[in-house]
Design a protein around this motif. Structure first.
Motif, PDB file in Angstrom:
ATOM      1  N   ASN A   1       0.849  -1.171   0.000  1.00  0.00           N
ATOM      2  CA  ASN A   1       0.000   0.000   0.000  1.00  0.00           C
ATOM      3  C   ASN A   1       0.892   1.230   0.000  1.00  0.00           C
ATOM      4  OD1 ASN A   1      -1.878   2.016   0.595  1.00  0.00           O
ATOM      5  ND2 ASN A   1      -3.109   0.580   1.790  1.00  0.00           N
ATOM      6  N   GLU A   2       0.658   2.125  -0.911  1.00  0.00           N
ATOM      7  CA  GLU A   2       1.478   3.321  -1.037  1.00  0.00           C
ATOM      8  C   GLU A   2       0.556   4.536  -1.098  1.00  0.00           C
ATOM      9  OE1 GLU A   2       4.189   4.827  -4.556  1.00  0.00           O
ATOM     10  OE2 GLU A   2       5.048   3.064  -3.568  1.00  0.00           O
ATOM     11  N   GLY A   3       0.437   5.235   0.012  1.00  0.00           N
ATOM     12  CA  GLY A   3      -0.413   6.420   0.041  1.00  0.00           C
ATOM     13  C   GLY A   3      -1.877   6.103  -0.227  1.00  0.00           C
ATOM     14  N   GLY A   4      -2.357   4.944   0.271  1.00  0.00           N
ATOM     15  CA  GLY A   4      -3.737   4.564   0.069  1.00  0.00           C
ATOM     16  C   GLY A   4      -3.999   3.854  -1.243  1.00  0.00           C
ATOM     17  N   THR A   5      -2.965   3.671  -2.065  1.00  0.00           N
ATOM     18  CA  THR A   5      -3.102   3.007  -3.353  1.00  0.00           C
ATOM     19  C   THR A   5      -2.409   1.652  -3.286  1.00  0.00           C
ATOM     20  OG1 THR A   5      -3.045   5.125  -4.487  1.00  0.00           O
ATOM     21  CG2 THR A   5      -2.611   3.180  -5.816  1.00  0.00           C
ATOM     22  N   VAL A   6      -3.076   0.622  -3.769  1.00  0.00           N
ATOM     23  CA  VAL A   6      -2.472  -0.704  -3.802  1.00  0.00           C
ATOM     24  C   VAL A   6      -1.433  -0.735  -4.921  1.00  0.00           C
ATOM     25  CG1 VAL A   6      -2.900  -3.153  -4.183  1.00  0.00           C
ATOM     26  CG2 VAL A   6      -4.551  -1.782  -2.910  1.00  0.00           C
ATOM     27  N   VAL A   7      -0.244  -1.220  -4.584  1.00  0.00           N
ATOM     28  CA  VAL A   7       0.854  -1.285  -5.548  1.00  0.00           C
ATOM     29  C   VAL A   7       1.050  -2.737  -5.980  1.00  0.00           C
ATOM     30  CG1 VAL A   7       3.307  -0.852  -5.919  1.00  0.00           C
ATOM     31  CG2 VAL A   7       1.967   0.689  -4.491  1.00  0.00           C
ATOM     32  N   LEU A   8       0.998  -2.966  -7.287  1.00  0.00           N
ATOM     33  CA  LEU A   8       1.207  -4.300  -7.849  1.00  0.00           C
ATOM     34  C   LEU A   8       2.394  -4.223  -8.812  1.00  0.00           C
ATOM     35  CD1 LEU A   8      -2.519  -5.143  -8.601  1.00  0.00           C
ATOM     36  CD2 LEU A   8      -1.178  -5.801  -6.599  1.00  0.00           C
ATOM     37  N   PRO A   9       3.611  -4.318  -8.272  1.00  0.00           N
ATOM     38  CA  PRO A   9       4.791  -4.069  -9.098  1.00  0.00           C
ATOM     39  C   PRO A   9       5.221  -5.234  -9.998  1.00  0.00           C
ATOM     40  CG  PRO A   9       5.471  -4.587  -6.882  1.00  0.00           C
ATOM     41  CD  PRO A   9       3.963  -4.540  -6.881  1.00  0.00           C
ATOM     42  N   TRP A  10       4.721  -6.441  -9.759  1.00  0.00           N
ATOM     43  CA  TRP A  10       5.170  -7.593 -10.536  1.00  0.00           C
ATOM     44  C   TRP A  10       4.218  -7.837 -11.694  1.00  0.00           C
ATOM     45  CZ3 TRP A  10       9.891  -9.262  -9.934  1.00  0.00           C
ATOM     46  CH2 TRP A  10      10.538  -8.979  -8.743  1.00  0.00           C
TER      47      TRP A  10
ATOM     48  N   ALA B   1       1.209  -8.495  -6.552  1.00  0.00           N
ATOM     49  CA  ALA B   1       1.934  -7.879  -5.443  1.00  0.00           C
ATOM     50  C   ALA B   1       3.261  -8.595  -5.172  1.00  0.00           C
ATOM     51  CB  ALA B   1       1.079  -7.884  -4.176  1.00  0.00           C
ATOM     52  N   THR B   2       3.325  -9.896  -5.478  1.00  0.00           N
ATOM     53  CA  THR B   2       4.542 -10.649  -5.203  1.00  0.00           C
ATOM     54  C   THR B   2       5.077 -11.320  -6.461  1.00  0.00           C
ATOM     55  OG1 THR B   2       3.482 -12.755  -4.685  1.00  0.00           O
ATOM     56  CG2 THR B   2       3.720 -11.163  -2.861  1.00  0.00           C
ATOM     57  N   GLN B   3       6.356 -11.548  -6.462  1.00  0.00           N
ATOM     58  CA  GLN B   3       7.006 -12.218  -7.587  1.00  0.00           C
ATOM     59  C   GLN B   3       6.533 -13.663  -7.698  1.00  0.00           C
ATOM     60  OE1 GLN B   3      11.283 -12.398  -7.356  1.00  0.00           O
ATOM     61  NE2 GLN B   3      11.479 -12.952  -9.505  1.00  0.00           N
TER      62      GLN B   3
ATOM     63  N   VAL C   1       1.910 -23.542 -24.340  1.00  0.00           N
ATOM     64  CA  VAL C   1       2.546 -23.261 -25.633  1.00  0.00           C
ATOM     65  C   VAL C   1       3.856 -24.028 -25.745  1.00  0.00           C
ATOM     66  CG1 VAL C   1       1.483 -20.984 -25.892  1.00  0.00           C
ATOM     67  CG2 VAL C   1       3.667 -21.182 -24.721  1.00  0.00           C
ATOM     68  N   LYS C   2       4.365 -24.164 -26.978  1.00  0.00           N
ATOM     69  CA  LYS C   2       5.594 -24.923 -27.211  1.00  0.00           C
ATOM     70  C   LYS C   2       6.830 -24.219 -26.673  1.00  0.00           C
ATOM     71  CE  LYS C   2       3.869 -27.220 -31.306  1.00  0.00           C
ATOM     72  NZ  LYS C   2       4.016 -27.432 -32.739  1.00  0.00           N
ATOM     73  N   GLU C   3       6.913 -22.907 -26.880  1.00  0.00           N
ATOM     74  CA  GLU C   3       8.071 -22.135 -26.436  1.00  0.00           C
ATOM     75  C   GLU C   3       7.649 -21.171 -25.334  1.00  0.00           C
ATOM     76  OE1 GLU C   3      10.158 -20.176 -29.576  1.00  0.00           O
ATOM     77  OE2 GLU C   3       9.761 -21.807 -30.962  1.00  0.00           O
ATOM     78  N   PRO C   4       8.538 -20.894 -24.381  1.00  0.00           N
ATOM     79  CA  PRO C   4       8.197 -19.917 -23.346  1.00  0.00           C
ATOM     80  C   PRO C   4       7.966 -18.533 -23.954  1.00  0.00           C
ATOM     81  CG  PRO C   4      10.183 -21.136 -22.771  1.00  0.00           C
ATOM     82  CD  PRO C   4       9.833 -21.488 -24.177  1.00  0.00           C
ATOM     83  N   VAL C   5       6.840 -17.943 -23.672  1.00  0.00           N
ATOM     84  CA  VAL C   5       6.547 -16.604 -24.178  1.00  0.00           C
ATOM     85  C   VAL C   5       6.161 -15.641 -23.060  1.00  0.00           C
ATOM     86  CG1 VAL C   5       5.889 -17.340 -26.496  1.00  0.00           C
ATOM     87  CG2 VAL C   5       4.158 -17.203 -24.719  1.00  0.00           C
ATOM     88  N   TYR C   6       6.032 -16.145 -21.843  1.00  0.00           N
ATOM     89  CA  TYR C   6       5.643 -15.299 -20.718  1.00  0.00           C
ATOM     90  C   TYR C   6       6.835 -15.103 -19.790  1.00  0.00           C
ATOM     91  CZ  TYR C   6       0.894 -16.042 -22.256  1.00  0.00           C
ATOM     92  OH  TYR C   6      -0.241 -16.065 -23.002  1.00  0.00           O
ATOM     93  N   CYS C   7       6.994 -13.880 -19.317  1.00  0.00           N
ATOM     94  CA  CYS C   7       8.068 -13.595 -18.372  1.00  0.00           C
ATOM     95  C   CYS C   7       7.518 -12.704 -17.257  1.00  0.00           C
ATOM     96  CB  CYS C   7       9.262 -12.947 -19.056  1.00  0.00           C
ATOM     97  SG  CYS C   7       8.913 -11.318 -19.744  1.00  0.00           S
ATOM     98  N   VAL C   8       8.291 -12.597 -16.202  1.00  0.00           N
ATOM     99  CA  VAL C   8       7.913 -11.773 -15.056  1.00  0.00           C
ATOM    100  C   VAL C   8       8.927 -10.651 -14.924  1.00  0.00           C
ATOM    101  CG1 VAL C   8       7.669 -11.756 -12.546  1.00  0.00           C
ATOM    102  CG2 VAL C   8       6.826 -13.703 -13.881  1.00  0.00           C
ATOM    103  N   GLU C   9       8.421  -9.444 -14.766  1.00  0.00           N
ATOM    104  CA  GLU C   9       9.285  -8.271 -14.575  1.00  0.00           C
ATOM    105  C   GLU C   9       8.729  -7.398 -13.462  1.00  0.00           C
ATOM    106  OE1 GLU C   9       9.693  -6.139 -18.239  1.00  0.00           O
ATOM    107  OE2 GLU C   9      10.686  -7.813 -19.236  1.00  0.00           O
ATOM    108  N   ARG C  10       9.630  -6.740 -12.770  1.00  0.00           N
ATOM    109  CA  ARG C  10       9.229  -5.814 -11.718  1.00  0.00           C
ATOM    110  C   ARG C  10       9.141  -4.413 -12.319  1.00  0.00           C
ATOM    111  NH1 ARG C  10       8.942  -5.333  -6.227  1.00  0.00           N
ATOM    112  NH2 ARG C  10       9.391  -3.261  -5.414  1.00  0.00           N
ATOM    113  N   LEU C  11       8.038  -3.750 -12.059  1.00  0.00           N
ATOM    114  CA  LEU C  11       7.839  -2.372 -12.488  1.00  0.00           C
ATOM    115  C   LEU C  11       8.582  -1.473 -11.522  1.00  0.00           C
ATOM    116  CD1 LEU C  11       6.406  -0.233 -14.233  1.00  0.00           C
ATOM    117  CD2 LEU C  11       4.517  -0.339 -12.607  1.00  0.00           C
ATOM    118  N   GLU C  12       9.541  -0.736 -12.028  1.00  0.00           N
ATOM    119  CA  GLU C  12      10.325   0.173 -11.201  1.00  0.00           C
ATOM    120  C   GLU C  12       9.618   1.523 -11.153  1.00  0.00           C
ATOM    121  OE1 GLU C  12      12.872  -0.696  -9.375  1.00  0.00           O
ATOM    122  OE2 GLU C  12      12.855  -2.725 -10.204  1.00  0.00           O
TER     123      GLU C  12
END
Length: 60
Positions: free
Chosen positions: A2-11, A29-31, A45-56
């Motif tokens: 929670n950041e200033g009353g706003t929910v932060v979802l960085p992942w 909210a979590t990695q 899918v046959k090949e990996p196409v999804y990744c996880v990144e943190r929003l800075e």
């Protein structure tokens, strides 16, 4: 998180397509949560196409 009353979802779960485009498909909210979804989606899918990144966030 929670950041200033706003929910932060960085992942983010991001899909990379064959043409080099990137699409944000989910935010978490979590990695661990984001990684579980990316692995589940990649299992469809046959090949990996999804990744996880943190929003800075820039400190202003």
């Amino acid at each position: 998180m929670n950041e200033g009353g706003t929910v932060v979802l960085p992942w983010q779960v991001i899909r990379d397509d064959d043409n080099g485009n990137r699409y944000r498909v989910a935010w978490y909210a979590t990695q661990d949560e984001a990684q579980r979804l990316a692995e589940r989606l990649d299992g469809r899918v046959k090949e990996p196409v999804y990744c996880v990144e943190r929003l800075e966030r820039n400190a202003s």
